[in-house]
Design a protein around this motif. Structure first.
Motif, PDB file in Angstrom:
ATOM      1  N   ASP A  29       0.811  -1.220   0.000  1.00 17.41           N
ATOM      2  CA  ASP A  29       0.000   0.000   0.000  1.00 17.41           C
ATOM      3  C   ASP A  29       0.843   1.268   0.000  1.00 17.41           C
ATOM      4  O   ASP A  29       0.337   2.366   0.235  1.00 17.41           O
ATOM      5  CB  ASP A  29      -0.968   0.009   1.185  1.00 17.41           C
ATOM      6  N   MET A  30       2.150   1.118  -0.243  1.00 15.86           N
ATOM      7  CA  MET A  30       3.013   2.288  -0.362  1.00 15.86           C
ATOM      8  C   MET A  30       4.223   1.942  -1.218  1.00 15.86           C
ATOM      9  O   MET A  30       4.522   0.765  -1.451  1.00 15.86           O
ATOM     10  CB  MET A  30       3.469   2.786   1.013  1.00 15.86           C
ATOM     11  N   ALA A  31       4.889   2.973  -1.705  1.00 17.83           N
ATOM     12  CA  ALA A  31       6.098   2.789  -2.508  1.00 17.83           C
ATOM     13  C   ALA A  31       7.153   3.781  -2.048  1.00 17.83           C
ATOM     14  O   ALA A  31       6.834   4.877  -1.583  1.00 17.83           O
ATOM     15  CB  ALA A  31       5.804   2.973  -3.992  1.00 17.83           C
TER      16      ALA A  31
ATOM     17  N   VAL B 131      11.749  19.920  -8.093  1.00 16.40           N
ATOM     18  CA  VAL B 131      11.287  18.563  -7.808  1.00 16.40           C
ATOM     19  C   VAL B 131      10.474  18.532  -6.518  1.00 16.40           C
ATOM     20  O   VAL B 131       9.385  17.940  -6.454  1.00 16.40           O
ATOM     21  CB  VAL B 131      12.479  17.593  -7.713  1.00 16.40           C
ATOM     22  N   LEU B 132      10.987  19.170  -5.473  1.00 20.25           N
ATOM     23  CA  LEU B 132      10.291  19.183  -4.184  1.00 20.25           C
ATOM     24  C   LEU B 132       8.953  19.906  -4.281  1.00 20.25           C
ATOM     25  O   LEU B 132       7.976  19.506  -3.635  1.00 20.25           O
ATOM     26  CB  LEU B 132      11.174  19.841  -3.119  1.00 20.25           C
ATOM     27  N   LEU B 133       8.900  20.956  -5.097  1.00 15.67           N
ATOM     28  CA  LEU B 133       7.643  21.677  -5.297  1.00 15.67           C
ATOM     29  C   LEU B 133       6.606  20.765  -5.955  1.00 15.67           C
ATOM     30  O   LEU B 133       5.434  20.735  -5.549  1.00 15.67           O
ATOM     31  CB  LEU B 133       7.881  22.920  -6.156  1.00 15.67           C
ATOM     32  N   GLN B 134       7.024  20.008  -6.947  1.00 15.52           N
ATOM     33  CA  GLN B 134       6.110  19.091  -7.614  1.00 15.52           C
ATOM     34  C   GLN B 134       5.639  17.991  -6.667  1.00 15.52           C
ATOM     35  O   GLN B 134       4.478  17.574  -6.704  1.00 15.52           O
ATOM     36  CB  GLN B 134       6.783  18.470  -8.835  1.00 15.52           C
ATOM     37  N   LEU B 135       6.521  17.530  -5.816  1.00 10.47           N
ATOM     38  CA  LEU B 135       6.133  16.511  -4.844  1.00 10.47           C
ATOM     39  C   LEU B 135       5.090  17.053  -3.874  1.00 10.47           C
ATOM     40  O   LEU B 135       4.114  16.360  -3.546  1.00 10.47           O
ATOM     41  CB  LEU B 135       7.365  16.017  -4.073  1.00 10.47           C
ATOM     42  N   ALA B 136       5.291  18.286  -3.426  1.00  9.55           N
ATOM     43  CA  ALA B 136       4.321  18.901  -2.509  1.00  9.55           C
ATOM     44  C   ALA B 136       2.970  19.074  -3.192  1.00  9.55           C
ATOM     45  O   ALA B 136       1.912  18.805  -2.598  1.00  9.55           O
ATOM     46  CB  ALA B 136       4.847  20.237  -2.003  1.00  9.55           C
ATOM     47  N   GLU B 137       2.982  19.490  -4.453  1.00 14.37           N
ATOM     48  CA  GLU B 137       1.733  19.677  -5.185  1.00 14.37           C
ATOM     49  C   GLU B 137       1.034  18.347  -5.443  1.00 14.37           C
ATOM     50  O   GLU B 137      -0.191  18.297  -5.609  1.00 14.37           O
ATOM     51  CB  GLU B 137       2.001  20.396  -6.507  1.00 14.37           C
ATOM     52  N   ALA B 138       1.808  17.260  -5.461  1.00 20.54           N
ATOM     53  CA  ALA B 138       1.227  15.932  -5.656  1.00 20.54           C
ATOM     54  C   ALA B 138       0.713  15.339  -4.354  1.00 20.54           C
ATOM     55  O   ALA B 138       0.216  14.207  -4.343  1.00 20.54           O
ATOM     56  CB  ALA B 138       2.257  14.999  -6.279  1.00 20.54           C
ATOM     57  N   GLY B 139       0.840  16.083  -3.263  1.00 19.75           N
ATOM     58  CA  GLY B 139       0.319  15.619  -1.979  1.00 19.75           C
ATOM     59  C   GLY B 139       1.310  14.877  -1.117  1.00 19.75           C
ATOM     60  O   GLY B 139       0.934  14.296  -0.088  1.00 19.75           O
TER      61      GLY B 139
ATOM     62  N   ALA C 217       2.488   9.669 -18.231  1.00 18.78           N
ATOM     63  CA  ALA C 217       2.449   9.109 -16.890  1.00 18.78           C
ATOM     64  C   ALA C 217       3.031   7.700 -16.915  1.00 18.78           C
ATOM     65  O   ALA C 217       2.702   6.882 -17.775  1.00 18.78           O
ATOM     66  CB  ALA C 217       1.014   9.087 -16.377  1.00 18.78           C
ATOM     67  N   VAL C 218       3.918   7.404 -15.972  1.00 21.81           N
ATOM     68  CA  VAL C 218       4.638   6.133 -15.976  1.00 21.81           C
ATOM     69  C   VAL C 218       3.730   5.008 -15.485  1.00 21.81           C
ATOM     70  O   VAL C 218       3.188   5.085 -14.390  1.00 21.81           O
ATOM     71  CB  VAL C 218       5.875   6.231 -15.063  1.00 21.81           C
ATOM     72  N   PRO C 219       3.552   3.929 -16.267  1.00 23.15           N
ATOM     73  CA  PRO C 219       2.761   2.796 -15.790  1.00 23.15           C
ATOM     74  C   PRO C 219       3.552   1.994 -14.764  1.00 23.15           C
ATOM     75  O   PRO C 219       4.727   1.705 -14.963  1.00 23.15           O
ATOM     76  CB  PRO C 219       2.511   1.982 -17.065  1.00 23.15           C
ATOM     77  N   VAL C 220       2.913   1.627 -13.658  1.00 22.95           N
ATOM     78  CA  VAL C 220       3.592   0.894 -12.587  1.00 22.95           C
ATOM     79  C   VAL C 220       2.719  -0.273 -12.152  1.00 22.95           C
ATOM     80  O   VAL C 220       1.534  -0.085 -11.871  1.00 22.95           O
ATOM     81  CB  VAL C 220       3.874   1.808 -11.378  1.00 22.95           C
ATOM     82  N   ALA C 221       3.289  -1.464 -12.085  1.00 19.24           N
ATOM     83  CA  ALA C 221       2.586  -2.648 -11.594  1.00 19.24           C
ATOM     84  C   ALA C 221       3.099  -2.968 -10.200  1.00 19.24           C
ATOM     85  O   ALA C 221       4.281  -3.258 -10.023  1.00 19.24           O
ATOM     86  CB  ALA C 221       2.807  -3.826 -12.535  1.00 19.24           C
ATOM     87  N   GLN C 222       2.227  -2.914  -9.203  1.00 22.64           N
ATOM     88  CA  GLN C 222       2.671  -3.063  -7.824  1.00 22.64           C
ATOM     89  C   GLN C 222       2.863  -4.510  -7.398  1.00 22.64           C
ATOM     90  O   GLN C 222       3.656  -4.812  -6.508  1.00 22.64           O
ATOM     91  CB  GLN C 222       1.674  -2.394  -6.874  1.00 22.64           C
ATOM     92  N   GLY C 223       2.141  -5.456  -8.022  1.00 23.00           N
ATOM     93  CA  GLY C 223       2.310  -6.864  -7.689  1.00 23.00           C
ATOM     94  C   GLY C 223       1.959  -7.178  -6.244  1.00 23.00           C
ATOM     95  O   GLY C 223       1.134  -6.511  -5.626  1.00 23.00           O
ATOM     96  N   GLU C 224       2.603  -8.213  -5.703  1.00 23.62           N
ATOM     97  CA  GLU C 224       2.374  -8.627  -4.330  1.00 23.62           C
ATOM     98  C   GLU C 224       3.668  -8.574  -3.543  1.00 23.62           C
ATOM     99  O   GLU C 224       4.764  -8.613  -4.096  1.00 23.62           O
ATOM    100  CB  GLU C 224       1.803 -10.048  -4.272  1.00 23.62           C
TER     101      GLU C 224
ATOM    102  N   LEU D  27      -0.826   4.840  -3.869  1.00 25.73           N
ATOM    103  CA  LEU D  27      -0.246   4.201  -5.048  1.00 25.73           C
ATOM    104  C   LEU D  27      -0.976   4.564  -6.330  1.00 25.73           C
ATOM    105  O   LEU D  27      -0.402   4.463  -7.413  1.00 25.73           O
ATOM    106  CB  LEU D  27      -0.241   2.680  -4.862  1.00 25.73           C
ATOM    107  N   ALA D  28      -2.210   4.998  -6.212  1.00 23.22           N
ATOM    108  CA  ALA D  28      -2.948   5.403  -7.412  1.00 23.22           C
ATOM    109  C   ALA D  28      -2.307   6.619  -8.072  1.00 23.22           C
ATOM    110  O   ALA D  28      -2.490   6.846  -9.276  1.00 23.22           O
ATOM    111  CB  ALA D  28      -4.402   5.700  -7.055  1.00 23.22           C
ATOM    112  N   GLN D  29      -1.544   7.395  -7.292  1.00 26.04           N
ATOM    113  CA  GLN D  29      -0.896   8.600  -7.820  1.00 26.04           C
ATOM    114  C   GLN D  29       0.570   8.386  -8.170  1.00 26.04           C
ATOM    115  O   GLN D  29       1.248   9.327  -8.586  1.00 26.04           O
ATOM    116  CB  GLN D  29      -1.005   9.734  -6.779  1.00 26.04           C
ATOM    117  N   LEU D  30       1.060   7.165  -8.012  1.00 30.29           N
ATOM    118  CA  LEU D  30       2.492   6.915  -8.177  1.00 30.29           C
ATOM    119  C   LEU D  30       2.995   7.268  -9.569  1.00 30.29           C
ATOM    120  O   LEU D  30       4.019   7.941  -9.726  1.00 30.29           O
ATOM    121  CB  LEU D  30       2.799   5.455  -7.859  1.00 30.29           C
ATOM    122  N   GLY D  31       2.290   6.828 -10.606  1.00 26.25           N
ATOM    123  CA  GLY D  31       2.724   7.122 -11.974  1.00 26.25           C
ATOM    124  C   GLY D  31       2.768   8.603 -12.261  1.00 26.25           C
ATOM    125  O   GLY D  31       3.720   9.105 -12.879  1.00 26.25           O
TER     126      GLY D  31
END
Length: 228
Positions: free
Chosen positions: A37-39, A66-74, A206-213, A120-124
């Motif tokens: 549930d996290m990356a 980069v840090l500004l974009q991270l903050a804007e992404a929550g 947007a980067v596709p990411v498969a989280q798996g198990e 994780l829905a916002q990871l890509g």
């Protein structure tokens, strides 16, 4: 008379010692699979310039973007941590000096941070946003759990069940009756998940990411008595 008493005590102690030596010791291993549930992303900025000051200034400006974009992404500040900050000379081996020694023709500044993404829905989108705003160094991405304890406990229970099954199997094969648990020693608990995402996977979309198990494992050592 005293010698007789001592002899009797020794004879009485022998069966007890023999009984205590009858043990079955087994190792139990438990594995559970769960959805992460996290990356955690390891990323940063590498900048080059003619002088050390210019390289650091260029690097700082890029990292601030980069840090500004991270903050804007929550992404909260508690989920961002600097892992490495370095400044090193860039050598030119094609020296034109009389001595023939390599010369410094610039400097390289590097600032690497680890970022925890809890949604994780916002990871890509997060990856794409930071790439477009200065991040040019990626050391990988790993998945995990925000709260590992429930998964750890499930793995520990599975390890105990595995140990009990093994002990019963050995007791039956040896023709003895399995007794009570004498001791339990807790071993290592580990989590193993996919580690992925290299720099050449970064794209403008947007980067596709498969989280798996995620596999969580636990090991225990259990000592059983042998029933008489």
């Amino acid at each position: 008379m005293r010698n007789v008493i001592v002899a009797l005590v020794l004879l009485m102690a022998v069966p007890v010692m023999a009984q205590e030596s009858r043990r079955i010791v087994v190792n139990g291993h438990g594995v559970i699979e769960t959805v992460p549930d996290m990356a955690t992303i390891s990323m940063g900025v590498v900048s080059e310039a003619k002088t050390a000051g210019a390289a650091m200034a260029k690097n700082t400006d890029a990292l601030e973007g980069v840090l500004l974009q991270l903050a804007e992404a929550g992404i909260e500040s508690r989920d961002i941590q600097t892992n490495n900050l370095s400044l090193s000379p860039r050598w030119d081996n094609r020296s034109s000096s009389v001595s023939g020694q390599p010369q410094i023709n610039g400097f390289i500044a590097t600032n690497t941070v680890s970022v925890r993404v809890r949604d994780l829905a916002q990871l890509g989108k997060v990856l794409d946003a930071v790439v477009q705003n200065g991040a040019n160094s990626f050391n990988g991405l790993s998945f995990g759990l925000q709260d590992m304890e429930p998964a750890r406990n499930e793995a520990r229970v599975a390890a105990i069940k595995d140990a009990m099954a093994k002990a019963q199997l050995y007791a039956t094969a040896a023709g003895v009756e399995l007794g009570d648990v004498v001791s339990i020693s807790d071993g290592a608990v580990r989590s193993v998940g996919p580690v992925m995402m290299q720099a050449d996977m970064m794209r403008s979309a947007a980067v596709p990411v498969a989280q798996g198990e995620l596999s969580v494992t636990a090991d225990v050592t259990v000592v059983f008595g042998v029933a008489e």
